[in-house]
Enzyme design. Sequence first.
Site, mmCIF file in Angstrom:
data_model
loop_
_atom_site.group_PDB
_atom_site.id
_atom_site.type_symbol
_atom_site.label_atom_id
_atom_site.label_comp_id
_atom_site.label_asym_id
_atom_site.label_seq_id
_atom_site.Cartn_x
_atom_site.Cartn_y
_atom_site.Cartn_z
ATOM 1 N N GLN A 132 2.991 7.243 15.462
ATOM 2 C CA GLN A 132 2.333 8.544 15.605
ATOM 3 C C GLN A 132 1.922 9.057 14.231
ATOM 4 O OE1 GLN A 132 5.232 11.256 17.260
ATOM 5 N NE2 GLN A 132 6.766 10.776 15.714
ATOM 6 N N TYR A 143 0.843 -1.200 0.000
ATOM 7 C CA TYR A 143 0.000 0.000 0.000
ATOM 8 C C TYR A 143 0.884 1.258 0.000
ATOM 9 C CZ TYR A 143 -3.756 3.163 1.581
ATOM 10 O OH TYR A 143 -4.673 4.182 1.692
ATOM 11 N N GLU A 160 4.182 1.774 -0.574
ATOM 12 C CA GLU A 160 5.054 1.962 -1.743
ATOM 13 C C GLU A 160 4.222 2.060 -3.023
ATOM 14 O OE1 GLU A 160 7.898 2.920 -1.380
ATOM 15 O OE2 GLU A 160 9.045 1.810 0.122
ATOM 16 N N VAL A 219 -9.660 0.926 12.719
ATOM 17 C CA VAL A 219 -9.869 1.025 14.157
ATOM 18 C C VAL A 219 -11.246 1.592 14.528
ATOM 19 C CG1 VAL A 219 -8.734 3.303 14.435
ATOM 20 C CG2 VAL A 219 -8.720 1.653 16.313
#
Length: 351
Positions: free
Chosen positions: A278, A147, A149, A189
């Site tokens: 992060q 994804y 690259e 998530v």
Amino acid sequence: MCADKTILVTGGAGFLGSFLCERLLEAGNDVLCLDNFHTGSRSNILHLLDNYRFELIRHDVTVPICAEIDEIYNLACPASPVHYQIDPVQTVRTNVHGAINMLDLAMRANAKIFQASTSEVYGDPAVHPQVEGYFGNVNPIGPRACYDEGKRCAETLFFDYHRQYGVDIRMARIFNTYGPRMRPDDGRVVSNFIMQALRGEPITLYGDGMQTRSFCYVDDLIRGIMALMDAPDTAPMPCNLGNPVEFTMRQLAETILELTGSRSILTTRPLPQDDPTQRKPDISRAREHLGWAPAVELREGLMRTIAYFEAELSAPARAQQRKTPLVRRTRPVQPHSEALARGMMSNGAHL
Ligand code: NAD
Ligand code: UDP
């Protein structure tokens, strides 16, 4: 914005693409929605099928296509790590061959073209917040590379087509976006935590839950994408689009538990390999050049998303019960392995 254009949206039956199709129609355009339904769903665009200005094309972007269009929004690509890692080779092919096919089409049709790039081009970033001038920190051989690259190569192609052939390009680096129409099994998530909370299942925190993301509500994001496409064609630049308010995954889980009133417990799972620690966009460029900033705060966006998933849960068979729309098939979609077995080059099949 200018109306009355014919606009191709690849990945138009997906989460973001379906909202984009809707807004482009509302603005008075003809919309061609191209999708192979890999992760997209007919139910996302079912409400648009009665609009005479909307057309659905079942097609894979890895196969060239001809169309008379004024603009292209190239969104086709699974976005959830769970989905893009199922068939990583197809993910690379979608990003790279898909970009070449859409750029060739833009060149032939003299059309402006938008690329849905991603914050994943920054990988696990050493610069925080991420500015567009940062080149990133991507593991080129890890499980996310298909994804990351793939999207980086698509960016290269867009800028090379611009420099070499003068193609009019626009590019957004989209940060985590959420909202209604995410699939319950999407694996990202926000949908995972909401579904788990609503079902009373344990909330699956990966790692210690201290990794961060910045979540943008879908309406804000679509407004940003359209503003970018309509911006003057001075030197094109990638532009971060996302909400710069940063949360840990633990904070996200606690907020969802509070908003749903769920009694689910938190449970930990191993952190997936190369999971960025992060992420937070610097959106100075979008503010300055587009006058864009997100307006929907996380709690408000989550409440709207929770309401959507509650409705889905109360009518689980709803999507399946909806009538299958008429689909214009350009060619049967071949699974990669089947195509290989038949000795076909996936990018060699012309219509
Ligand atoms: P999604 O998975 O809901 O939508 C992707 C759509 O592309 C689906 O309808 C799928 O069927 C279609 N598709 C996939 N491969 C295809 C192919 N080979 N040919 C034709 N159609 C194909 O994901 P999304 O969240 O709506 O993301 C849309 C785009 O935005 C993607 O390019 C993604 O990389 C980018 N993006 C999204 C986010 C986000 O948080 N949602 C963040 C960064 C970038
Ligand atoms: N995550 C999590 N539990 C889940 C799904 C994801 O803790 O059930 C974490 C994941 O490890 C990552 C963050 O949430 O740190 C965002 O993951 P997502 O798949 O939504 O997007 P991406 O990693 O591509 O930003």
